[in-house]
Design an enzyme around this catalytic site. Structure first.
Site, PDB file in Angstrom:
ATOM      1  N   CYS A 142       0.758  -1.428   0.244  1.00  0.00           N
ATOM      2  CA  CYS A 142      -0.060  -0.225   0.286  1.00  0.00           C
ATOM      3  C   CYS A 142       1.224   1.460  -0.007  1.00  0.00           C
ATOM      4  CB  CYS A 142      -0.841  -0.639   1.030  1.00  0.00           C
ATOM      5  SG  CYS A 142      -1.856   1.460   1.324  1.00  0.00           S
ATOM      6  N   CYS A 145      -0.482   4.212   2.301  1.00  0.00           N
ATOM      7  CA  CYS A 145      -0.420   4.029   3.427  1.00  0.00           C
ATOM      8  C   CYS A 145       1.051   4.161   4.069  1.00  0.00           C
ATOM      9  CB  CYS A 145      -0.792   2.611   4.280  1.00  0.00           C
ATOM     10  SG  CYS A 145      -2.203   2.247   3.297  1.00  0.00           S
ATOM     11  N   ASP A 146       1.754   3.339   3.149  1.00  0.00           N
ATOM     12  CA  ASP A 146       3.677   3.869   3.880  1.00  0.00           C
ATOM     13  C   ASP A 146       4.187   4.253   2.399  1.00  0.00           C
ATOM     14  OD1 ASP A 146       2.278   1.819   5.666  1.00  0.00           O
ATOM     15  OD2 ASP A 146       2.746   0.077   4.218  1.00  0.00           O
TER      16      ASP A 146
HETATM   17  P1  FAD Z   1     -10.075  -5.824   6.889  1.00  0.00           P
HETATM   18  O1  FAD Z   1     -10.025  -5.077   7.368  1.00  0.00           O
HETATM   19  O2  FAD Z   1     -10.007  -6.941   5.482  1.00  0.00           O
HETATM   20  O3  FAD Z   1     -11.245  -7.344   7.427  1.00  0.00           O
HETATM   21  C1  FAD Z   1     -11.937  -8.134   7.188  1.00  0.00           C
HETATM   22  C2  FAD Z   1     -12.766  -8.751   8.417  1.00  0.00           C
HETATM   23  O4  FAD Z   1     -13.126  -9.910   7.849  1.00  0.00           O
HETATM   24  C3  FAD Z   1     -11.723  -9.435   8.963  1.00  0.00           C
HETATM   25  O5  FAD Z   1     -11.631  -9.198  10.164  1.00  0.00           O
HETATM   26  C4  FAD Z   1     -11.494 -10.657   8.819  1.00  0.00           C
HETATM   27  O6  FAD Z   1     -11.116 -11.678  10.115  1.00  0.00           O
HETATM   28  C5  FAD Z   1     -13.076 -11.050   8.455  1.00  0.00           C
HETATM   29  N1  FAD Z   1     -14.434 -12.566   7.969  1.00  0.00           N
HETATM   30  C6  FAD Z   1     -13.095 -12.369   6.495  1.00  0.00           C
HETATM   31  N2  FAD Z   1     -14.253 -13.488   5.905  1.00  0.00           N
HETATM   32  C7  FAD Z   1     -15.270 -13.926   7.078  1.00  0.00           C
HETATM   33  C8  FAD Z   1     -15.883 -14.509   7.305  1.00  0.00           C
HETATM   34  N3  FAD Z   1     -16.088 -15.374   6.361  1.00  0.00           N
HETATM   35  N4  FAD Z   1     -16.421 -14.838   8.452  1.00  0.00           N
HETATM   36  C9  FAD Z   1     -16.209 -14.029   9.269  1.00  0.00           C
HETATM   37  N5  FAD Z   1     -15.144 -12.932   9.048  1.00  0.00           N
HETATM   38  C10 FAD Z   1     -14.694 -13.122   8.156  1.00  0.00           C
HETATM   39  N6  FAD Z   1      -5.149   1.405   5.346  1.00  0.00           N
HETATM   40  C11 FAD Z   1      -5.586   2.771   6.292  1.00  0.00           C
HETATM   41  O7  FAD Z   1      -6.090   3.524   6.224  1.00  0.00           O
HETATM   42  N7  FAD Z   1      -4.483   3.266   6.246  1.00  0.00           N
HETATM   43  C12 FAD Z   1      -3.080   2.587   6.867  1.00  0.00           C
HETATM   44  O8  FAD Z   1      -1.770   2.294   7.824  1.00  0.00           O
HETATM   45  C13 FAD Z   1      -2.843   0.861   6.528  1.00  0.00           C
HETATM   46  N8  FAD Z   1      -2.229   0.253   6.441  1.00  0.00           N
HETATM   47  C14 FAD Z   1      -2.342  -1.419   5.754  1.00  0.00           C
HETATM   48  C15 FAD Z   1      -0.925  -2.576   5.795  1.00  0.00           C
HETATM   49  C16 FAD Z   1      -1.357  -3.827   5.316  1.00  0.00           C
HETATM   50  C17 FAD Z   1      -0.384  -4.262   5.372  1.00  0.00           C
HETATM   51  C18 FAD Z   1      -2.248  -3.796   4.219  1.00  0.00           C
HETATM   52  C19 FAD Z   1      -2.776  -5.472   3.771  1.00  0.00           C
HETATM   53  C20 FAD Z   1      -3.528  -2.521   4.484  1.00  0.00           C
HETATM   54  C21 FAD Z   1      -3.849  -1.417   5.054  1.00  0.00           C
HETATM   55  N9  FAD Z   1      -4.644  -0.253   5.207  1.00  0.00           N
HETATM   56  C22 FAD Z   1      -4.133   0.627   5.443  1.00  0.00           C
HETATM   57  C23 FAD Z   1      -5.945  -0.686   4.079  1.00  0.00           C
HETATM   58  C24 FAD Z   1      -6.662  -1.168   5.260  1.00  0.00           C
HETATM   59  O9  FAD Z   1      -6.096  -1.991   6.310  1.00  0.00           O
HETATM   60  C25 FAD Z   1      -8.021  -1.526   4.691  1.00  0.00           C
HETATM   61  O10 FAD Z   1      -8.313  -0.713   3.892  1.00  0.00           O
HETATM   62  C26 FAD Z   1      -9.421  -1.883   5.897  1.00  0.00           C
HETATM   63  O11 FAD Z   1      -8.474  -2.646   6.875  1.00  0.00           O
HETATM   64  C27 FAD Z   1     -10.230  -2.381   5.184  1.00  0.00           C
HETATM   65  O12 FAD Z   1     -11.191  -2.656   6.145  1.00  0.00           O
HETATM   66  P2  FAD Z   1     -12.396  -4.107   5.752  1.00  0.00           P
HETATM   67  O13 FAD Z   1     -12.979  -3.601   7.219  1.00  0.00           O
HETATM   68  O14 FAD Z   1     -13.059  -3.739   4.488  1.00  0.00           O
HETATM   69  O15 FAD Z   1     -11.842  -4.838   5.858  1.00  0.00           O
END
Ligand code: FAD
Length: 320
Positions: A142, A145-146
């Protein structure tokens, strides 16, 4: 199961989207059940931010905060507002058989009037051992992000699609040079984006090259990337402080295939300007429906929208 056992709202996923939906839904007195995940698709409770170190762009935390602490705070707030949380993966859903919807965790069945899907997406990596060992130590998926951590330094971007073009362009505004490594001899990104990259004097393109190794695992930080020309077999080292992998993300949609409409790239389809899916009462928020912004704050924003959309939908159905 009697009507009284039918929940108002089940939220699947506990990243920023799911937990924000839970905070809003609990405050609206929907008594939401959040199934936070366990290990589905390699994600864990708290979602993608659990795999990062410092988060420097989430508003409200000028001193930065670790991804884990931020997500613990989201969770504490959701629980404090009255969310019931189950630590498990949803193993099956039935959304097409009419109301109430059915959600299973192994043999346990939950019936619910509405569902918010917030299962997120997973960044794709190259699968190299050195890459795995240097994640958060210069290996990132990302740039937004970084990227700022590598201001004024040389970096590498890997990929050939729109995301790679965007990441390379974005990083060229921060870093002293960007080397874009692509395994084919032409990009699959859109022409306009490719042109922007090709014409950018700060971006050097290595066509027909693959990454063999990220250095330096011993030093516990990225110092360079060893690349191989797939046509000649020659290898050379590209000195760099970071490697950004931009080879796409995989939305976590296996559970919903054949039930909910998706875009050709596999992301869940929502009605623009809302979180409504093609099934009334089923809403999608966060990265599972967004391949464009992919940030914690936008995921949280759509999580809020999903709770409000669910609350209004339930009210139209005669209240909760
Ligand atoms: P996610 O964070 O992907 O969470 C999905 C959730 O669904 C998880 O809890 C998982 O366990 C759950 N899940 C999946 N399948 C199932 C199932 N079958 N049953 C029950 N639960 C399930 N964004 C920023 O804004 N700033 C940053 O500094 C940043 N750094 C990042 C660093 C890394 C290494 C990564 C990978 C991403 C980063 N991001 C950052 C992006 C950010 O993390 C994502 O945009 C954000 O987390 C998306 O949120 P979400 O709630 O859509 O899903």
């Amino acid at each position: 199961m009697s009507e009284s056992n039918v929940r108002n709202l089940v939220i699947i996923g506990s990243g920023p989207a799911g937990l924000t939906a839970a905070i809003y839904a609990a405050r609206a007195n929907l008594k939401p059940l959040l199934i936070e995940g366990f290990s589905a698709g390699g994600l864990i409770p708290g979602g993608q931010l659990m795999f990062t170190t410092d988060v420097e762009n989430y508003p409200g935390f000028p001193e930065k905060i670790t991804g884990q602490e931020l997500m613990q705070r989201f969770r504490d707030q959701a629980a404090h507002q009255g969310t019931e949380i189950v630590t498990a993966d949803v193993t099956k859903v039935e959304l097409t058989g009419g109301h109430p919807f059915k959600v299973w965790v192994e043999d346990t069945l939950y019936l619910t009037k509405a569902v918010v899907i917030a299962t997120g997406a997973r960044a794709n990596y190259l699968g190299l051992e050195s890459e795995e060992k240097l994640k958060n130590k210069g290996v990132s998926a990302c740039a937004v992000c970084d990227g700022a951590l590598f201001r004024g330094q040389d970096v590498v971007v890997v990929g050939g699609g729109d995301t790679a073009m965007e990441e390379a362009s974005y990083l060229s505004g921060l870093c002293s040079s960007v080397t874009l490594v692509h395994r084919r001899d032409e990009f699959r990104a859109s022409k306009a984006m490719v042109q922007r990259v090709v014409e950018n004097p700060k971006i050097k393109i290595l066509y027909s090259h693959v990454v063999e190794e990220v250095l330096d695992v011993k030093a516990d930080m990225v110092t360079g990337v060893r690349v191989k020309n797939v046509k000649t077999g020659d290898s050379h080292l590209v000195p760099a402080a970071a490697m950004f992998v931009a080879i796409g993300h995989t939305p976590m949609t296996d559970l919903f295939v054949g039930q909910l409409e998706t875009h050709p790239n596999g992301y869940l389809k929502t009605v623009p300007g809302s979180t409504r899916t093609n099934i009334p009462g089923v809403f999608a928020a966060g990265d599972v429906q967004d391949w464009n912004y992919r940030q914690a704050v936008t995921a949280a924003g759509t999580g809020c929208m999903a709770a409000l959309d669910a609350e209004r939908w339930l009210a139209q159905q005669g209240g909760h």
